[in-house]
Structure formats: C-alpha cells, structure tokens
Design an enzyme around this catalytic site. Structure first.
Site, PDB file in Angstrom:
ATOM      1  CD  GLU B  60      -1.737  -2.413   1.247  1.00 30.61           C
ATOM      2  OE1 GLU B  60      -0.650  -2.689   1.798  1.00 30.61           O
ATOM      3  OE2 GLU B  60      -2.512  -3.291   0.821  1.00 30.61           O
ATOM      4  CG  PHE B  83     -10.294  -5.585   2.740  1.00 33.17           C
ATOM      5  CD1 PHE B  83     -11.627  -5.828   3.080  1.00 33.17           C
ATOM      6  CD2 PHE B  83      -9.623  -6.523   1.959  1.00 33.17           C
ATOM      7  CE1 PHE B  83     -12.260  -6.981   2.645  1.00 33.17           C
ATOM      8  CE2 PHE B  83     -10.272  -7.671   1.525  1.00 33.17           C
ATOM      9  CZ  PHE B  83     -11.594  -7.905   1.868  1.00 33.17           C
ATOM     10  CG  HIS B 127     -10.199  -8.506   5.909  1.00 33.96           C
ATOM     11  ND1 HIS B 127      -9.494  -9.259   6.829  1.00 33.96           N
ATOM     12  CD2 HIS B 127      -9.457  -8.523   4.762  1.00 33.96           C
ATOM     13  CE1 HIS B 127      -8.403  -9.725   6.269  1.00 33.96           C
ATOM     14  NE2 HIS B 127      -8.349  -9.289   5.009  1.00 33.96           N
TER      15      HIS B 127
END
Lengths: 489, 324
Positions: B60, B83, B127
């Site tokens: 990320e 997510f 999540h």
C-alpha cells in the site's frame, strides 16, 4: 407482591454539614440477595468515604442511582424486596443500554406522581418487559419531587425566557415530569401564558366563603407577564397564595421598556459580600432608644471650636463612634470574630465606617485604625477624612482592610431603624439613625414622671448569633446608651 | 432511470471518468487482470489497457506513494486499497506527504483512494473497519462516505475532479445489497452537502454510510409509535454540512449521532460537540452518540452483531430520547 414490604435504601446523612453523596460502587446488583447490615454500596461525601449497610434483608429489587452519580441526602438509592420477590428489570434484553442510558431509564421511574392515577396499583415488576420501558411502565415513584425544582433543558429555558413563561407552571410529560419543548410550546399555543384570568372555580369559592384562602388553582395559573386584571367581585376575594418567584432561567432578553446596564466591580463586590455574609453569620438585630440631650449639648459647645481650630465637624456619628469604641472594651466578642473553631478577640478596635457614594449607588467601608487611641476630635477628624477620600476615590487599599467592627449611619435620610448586614468576618455592625425630637417620659427634680421633648436616636446592633447572644448584645447596647446619655466632656 | 447496485454505480462512474479524462488511471492490488477483489474494475484492463489499469505489488505504501508521484506529474490517479483497513500501511505517504504537499509547496495532489470499508459479514478485525475519523482529523485530506448508488456515482466524479487527496469510503455491506436509480449521464455531487434521507420533526439522526439504512429502519419503527425521526445522511465528513445538521437539530431539539466506527475519537464526537457549541439553546435533551464499542471488530457473527449498532439498539436509543 406488595410494595409495602419493600425497604428503601436512602443516601445517609454523613455529618451535619453534608448534604449530598456520590455512589462510588455498588457491592450488590439488582437481583442479588442481601442480608441485614451486609454492605450494599460504597459512597463518598466531602467528609468521608464509607460503606452503606443494607437496611433490610431480601433481594436488591431495584438500583435507582448509578455509580458516579451524586445525589442529595435522603434520595432513594435502591429498594430491597423480600426474598423470592421478582426483580424490576429496567433493561431491554435485546438492547443493552450503554452506561449513560441507565440513569435516564432510572429517572423514568421518578415520574411525577400527579401524572400517575392516584389509585393506580404499582406495576407488577415481575411482568416481563419486552422493550425498553416507556414512561409510566416503570414502578411509580414513591415520593414527589418536593422542592419543585426540576431540570429545564436549554431549549425550554430559551422559549420560557422569550415568552415570559415560568416553566414550573407547565405540566411536563418528559422524563420525571420534565417540561419538554413540546410541552412549553403547547402551553404557549394554548394561550395559557398570556391569560392571567383567575380560575372560575376559585373565584366562585372565594366569593361564597371570603375568609377561606383560595387553594392554588389546578392547574395553576401561570405567572402572568402583565399584572392580572382586578377581580370583578365586589367583596374583595382573597388573593391566591403568592407563587414563588420563578427561578431565573437563561439570561432573559429585556422586556419592552426595561433598561439593562452592566454591573460595575463595586456592585458585584457588594452583591457577593452581602450574600456571603448572610450565608455565613446568624444575623440578629437588637435596638435601643437613646436620649441624646447631653450629646447635643456637648456638640453645641464643641462645634465652633473644632471647626475654627481644626476644621473638623464633631458629628453625631463621631460621638456614637467614640462611645461604641469605648463600650467595646467591655464587650470584646462584639469586636471579635469566629476563626475556624476559635473565638478571636483583640485589644484594639479598627472601626469601619460605611460611606455611601454621592449617587447612592455604591458603598465603601473605610477603616479607622486603632480607634481606641483616639479622642473625640481624632475620631471626628478620621471620619471626615475617610468620607472625603471615599467620595473622591482617593482611598488606599489599606484604608478598607482590617476592620474589626463597623458602624453604619443612615440617619441623614431620616430612617429610624434598620437591619444592616455584617461585614465578614466581623461579629457586629452598629446602626445609628435619625436624631428626632420626641415626647419622652423623664423624671423631674421631684422624682415625678413628666413628658419632656428630647432629641432621641435609635441605635441598633446587628450581631452574629453564632458568637454573640442576645443578653451580651443587650448589655453592650445598655452600656452604649449609658455612655451617650451620660456624656461628660 | 436505470436501477443499479452501489457497486455498479461506482464502477460506472470510474469508467465514465476514465473515458472522459485521459489523466485518470487506476492502480491497486488485483485491479487489472482479476478486475478487483470486489470486481469494481472488471473489464477495465480490456477497455483501457494495462498502462491505465495497473496491478501493483502487495504494498500500500508503493500504491499511495506512486499515486502521489503521478499526481505531482499531472495525472489523476485512483488507487484502490483492497480493504480500507490496509491504508494504515500507507499512512506516512498519505498523511505526511500527500495531505501537506499543497500547503508546503503549492502543488496539488489530486489523488483518490477508494477504500472498501465496514463490517457485517464476519470479516474480522482486519477487513471490517471504518477508519474515516482517523483521516477526517488530518488537515489536507477530504473524506467521502456515500450511502446510495446515486451519491456513490456523483461523489466519485467529484472526488476525481477535486485537486486534493480524497478518501472515498465504499461500504462493502452496501455493494450488492443496495440498489437505486442512477442516471446514465455524467453528473457530480457536491461535497459538504448533507442529504435528508427521511424527513422528521422530533429527533434528528446524523449518520452516514451503511448506518443510514439502520437509522431508517429504526425510524420506521418509531414512526409506528408516533415519533417522527429525521435521518440526515452527511455523505461527506470532510467537509461536513454543519449548517444542515444545526438547522435540523434546531428544529427537532433532540439529536442522535450514529456511526459504525468505534465510539472514542469517532467522528460522532465532533458532531456532538459542534451541536453542543452551536445549538445549545435549542436542545431539549442531551446529544446522544451511538457507535460501536471500543474494540476490534469481532469475527464471530453473534459478536459482530453486538458490535455494529443494530436496528433495535438504535430504536431503543430513539425511544429514550423521545421519552426524555
């Protein structure tokens, strides 16, 4: 199950000056069984932290005040039901409330009694409660609110102020009988707020049985923003008992024609001190009448000399002050103070003289220090000096500190009596009033009672009854009168 | 007007923006060949090619840093976090660089982060989160939380046009469950304008995202009890529509702030505080907050149900407010 067998647990009085306590911990929860005198909860007051033993035995049927809440002495905290009795379950099983919800639900149980049917049986708490209880489903409160004070929400306060309505006259439908926004809006919409007309039933009763004081109207008429119309009856109907002044709500906007001005620091200071003094001392006032003939004569003799030689005016206040300072030597508690648990007396007299500002709006009390060392001339000079500097705003901070006794003289307005407020932490304040010629019974040279015209002055001593009793104050006044009536140059 | 799912509306909007603006491209994990974990970008690589639909490594940090760099060079990147929870890996680039770049140097960073968020499907602690308040706290970032398909489309278009970094929180529970009319033509929906989801006059519920529907169901229950509840969907948290909230609270005088995020430090606290500051004299009850407890999101369905505010819980809170 009968509520009569329930035992209420109340916030105990933990000392004479303790008025409230905080629940710190419940040692038993609703539904748990408990023995007599078994610790039930812990409370904290500003004096002590302690456990509260159970006043009964059985099952904790309801906890009304949650941990962390502070309530007044005597407030019902919980109820103990006989063993086997069902327990009130205020919580919805499907929706466990978060911690701040619980007190609200408990407060629901405190629904104002008048909203409950008088003969209604207590709701059986064993009845399963499927949802969060609505008001009225909870057991009826056993006691009325009592002092009539209830929470007024910000919006209700604002609406009340805007419309000049006293929220306490509005029937509340909220939690614990609280007046909701809807309640007060409906009240205003109904026109009740602007109709000061008395209840017909009350008026009729008043006319047929004039001496009977009218019962408070039910529902009570609101406090009208305008004076009520005069009663049409020929016979004067008794007035309804005066309603207590409405609690000040949010700072109200001025009504038409009213003028607002800010309070200056002196006004705020006076306001705070006067209120605090009344909250501190047990004020009692005793009065005595003094024949001032000899003082008047002495003053006439001294006046010209004092003024030409010293530029000082020997006022009656100066005479009274001199006499009071001398008399205080024999009655030291009146020149003393309560300091903590001790009584303090002293061999000096710092006498405060209350001085009004020119416009009458404002008061300052400069102090003559060591007045016991001053003769009449010295006291007269000191009074003149302090009064002048007070009015020209030239006093220094030290000039208004350290007083041990105060004299206030309102005689220049012709007043003949008053009940002044003690300047804290002193124990007394002397009031002197107008000197007036009055017919007075005296004895002539043959011992016969005759009526003479005498210059009379009333003198009051307002004293703190915590320290000074009436006999002590009376003795002081008697001696003071003797000094003034027997004034010798 | 055709009816579309929340997910289709997002997909359509993104496709529409890529067709009209060559600077717009998407990047993320599995967004290309696979079409995205939730299939938002299905068919995108076929239409726009691999150079505008980039499959990124499992980083990320690299995704957000790469998007930031591309934005500096004049592009309009739309990055997908698989997510929303994983955006924390990119915190430094997002918060330290992207949020402050314009302030420091005057260079805008027009990036959009698409953040599939929220729980309700036993996704567990990694999540299911709703981390919007963490970013609402950072000056320089915008935060968008659409609840309806129509808003999702219009707000995504606005987000892509916006010259600032925008965090676009897509609630996963709404993806295929919520359908609604969505215009085919392109349109934008303004940031900072709340939407009245249900009109009412006794209590205002202020919420966003999936909780809009929870609030609406609870309000329907209260309507049967003659309590009229207004449901206000904020739609965007930065900026948020203070005027609409205050106007509604001033009318109803009772307010419930509801969110799926945990309570402490949640954005509801900001709203409740603003109401207390600005509308105090209009309140007829304490402002209530209802949110998830301060806990990681549990896996177990029964526990997750207890964690996320449910209709019954909201209805109970509304009843208490009504009775206050």
């Amino acid at each position: 199950m009968s509520t009569g067998t329930q035992v209420e647990v109340v916030m105990p009085q933990m000392g004479v000056s303790v008025s409230e306590g905080t629940i710190t911990r419940w040692l038993k929860q609703a539904g748990e069984s408990i023995a007599l005198d078994e610790p039930l909860l812990e409370i904290s007051t500003d004096k002590v932290d302690t456990e509260v033993p159970s006043p009964g035995e059985g099952v904790v049927s309801e906890i009304r005040v949650q941990e962390g809440e502070t309530v007044e002495v005597g407030t019902v905290l919980a109820t103990i039901a006989p063993a086997g009795a069902a327990v009130a379950e205020p919580e919805a099983p499907a929706a466990p409330p978060t911690e701040e919800e619980a007190p609200q639900e408990e407060a629901t149980a405190e629904a104002e009694p008048e909203r409950q049917p008088a003969a209604a049986a207590p709701v059986d708490p064993s009845e399963p409660v499927a949802e969060a209880p609505t008001p009225g489903a909870a057991p009826a409160a056993s006691e009325p609110e009592g002092n009539g004070k209830m929470f007024v929400s910000p919006v209700v306060a604002r609406i009340a102020a805007q419309h000049g309505v006293d929220p306490s006259v509005v029937t509340g439908t909220g939690q614990g009988g609280r007046v909701t926004k809807k309640d007060i809006l409906a009240f205003i919409e109904s026109g009740a707020a602007v109709e000061p007309a008395p209840e017909p039933a009350v008026e009729a009763a008043a006319q047929t049985v004039p001496p009977t004081p009218a019962a408070p109207a039910e529902p009570a008429p609101p406090t009208p923003p305008t004076p009520p119309a005069p009663a049409p009856s020929a016979a004067p109907p008794p007035q309804a008992p005066p309603r207590p002044a409405p609690e000040p709500v949010a700072a109200a906007a001025p009504l038409g024609g009213e003028v607002e001005e800010p309070m200056n620091a002196m006004r705020r200071g006076v306001a705070e001190h006067m209120r605090r003094s009344l909250d501190t001392s047990a004020h009692v006032t005793s009065a005595i009448e003094v024949d001032m003939s000899r003082v008047v004569a002495a003053r006439e003799r001294l006046k010209k000399d004092y003024q030409s030689s010293y530029g000082v005016n020997p006022t009656y206040l100066a005479f009274a002050t001199k006499a009071a300072v001398e008399t205080l030597k024999d009655w030291p508690w009146i020149n003393g103070e309560i300091r903590g648990e001790k009584i303090v007396t002293r061999p000096w007299v710092n006498v405060g003289i209350a001085v009004a500002l020119e416009d009458g709006k404002g008061l300052i009390v400069p102090v003559i220090r060591n007045a016991q060392d001053l003769n009449l001339l010295g006291i007269a000079r000191a009074i003149g000096d302090l009064a002048e500097r007070a009015r020209t705003k030239k006093l220094m901070p030290d000039d208004v500190q350290g007083g041990t006794f105060t004299i206030t003289n309102t005689g220049c307005f012709g007043t003949f009596h008053g009940t002044p407020i003690i300047s804290q932490p002193q124990a007394g304040i002397l009031g002197t009033y107008a000197l007036v010629k009055r017919p007075w019974v005296v004895q002539d040279e043959l011992g016969q009672d005759v009526i003479a015209i005498r210059p009379m002055m009333n003198v009051t001593l307002t004293y703190d009854h915590r320290l000074v009793d009436g006999a002590y104050a009376g003795g002081f006044l008697r001696d003071l009168r003797a000094r003034l009536e027997g004034w010798a140059d | 007007m055709p009816e579309k799912t929340y997910l289709q509306a997002i997909s359509d909007s993104l496709r529409q923006e890529m067709r009209r603006d060559q600077r717009v491209f998407v990047l993320g994990e599995d967004v290309g060949v696979y079409g995205g974990a939730f299939k938002v970008t299905q068919g995108f690589q076929e239409e726009f090619g691999a150079s505008r639909v980039l499959d990124m490594p499992l980083s990320e940090t690299a995704i957000v840093a790469g998007a930031t760099g591309a934005a500096l060079m004049g592009m309009r990147p739309v990055a997908e976090m698989q997510f929303a929870d994983f955006v924390s890996c990119a915190w430094d680039h997002l918060v330290t660089i992207a949020a402050k770049q314009h302030y420091r140097t005057g260079t805008p960073i027009p990036i959009v982060l698409r953040l599939p968020s929220g729980g309700g499907f036993s996704g567990g602690p990694f999540h299911s989160q709703n981390p919007e308040s963490s970013f609402a706290h950072i000056p320089g970032l915008k935060v968008v939380c659409p609840a309806t398909p129509e808003d999702a489309k219009g707000l995504l278009a606005t987000a892509i046009e916006d010259p600032n970094p925008v965090l676009f929180f897509e609630h996963k529970h709404l993806y295929r469950r919520i359908r609604g009319d969505v215009p085919d033509e392109r349109y934008t929906t303004s940031f900072g304008e709340a939407r009245v989801h249900r009109e009412g006059e006794d209590i205002t519920v202020i919420t966003w995202g999936a909780m809009v529907y929870t609030a609406d169901e609870a309000a329907a229950k209260l309507a049967e009890e003659d309590v009229s509840v207004e449901v206000l969907d904020l739609r965007t948290l930065v900026p948020w529509d203070r005027d609409a909230v205050l106007a509604s609270v001033e009318r109803c005088s009772k307010a419930l702030v509801l969110h799926e995020d945990t309570k402490t430090g949640g954005f509801g606290g900001e709203i409740a505080a603003t109401i207390a500051e600005e509308a105090f004299e209009h309140l007829d009850a304490p402002v209530r907050r209802l949110a998830a407890p301060d806990s990681p999101v549990p896996f177990a369905p029964s526990l997750e149900k207890a964690f996320i505010p449910q209709v019954d819980v909201v209805a109970a809170a509304l009843r208490e407010l009504a009775a206050y």
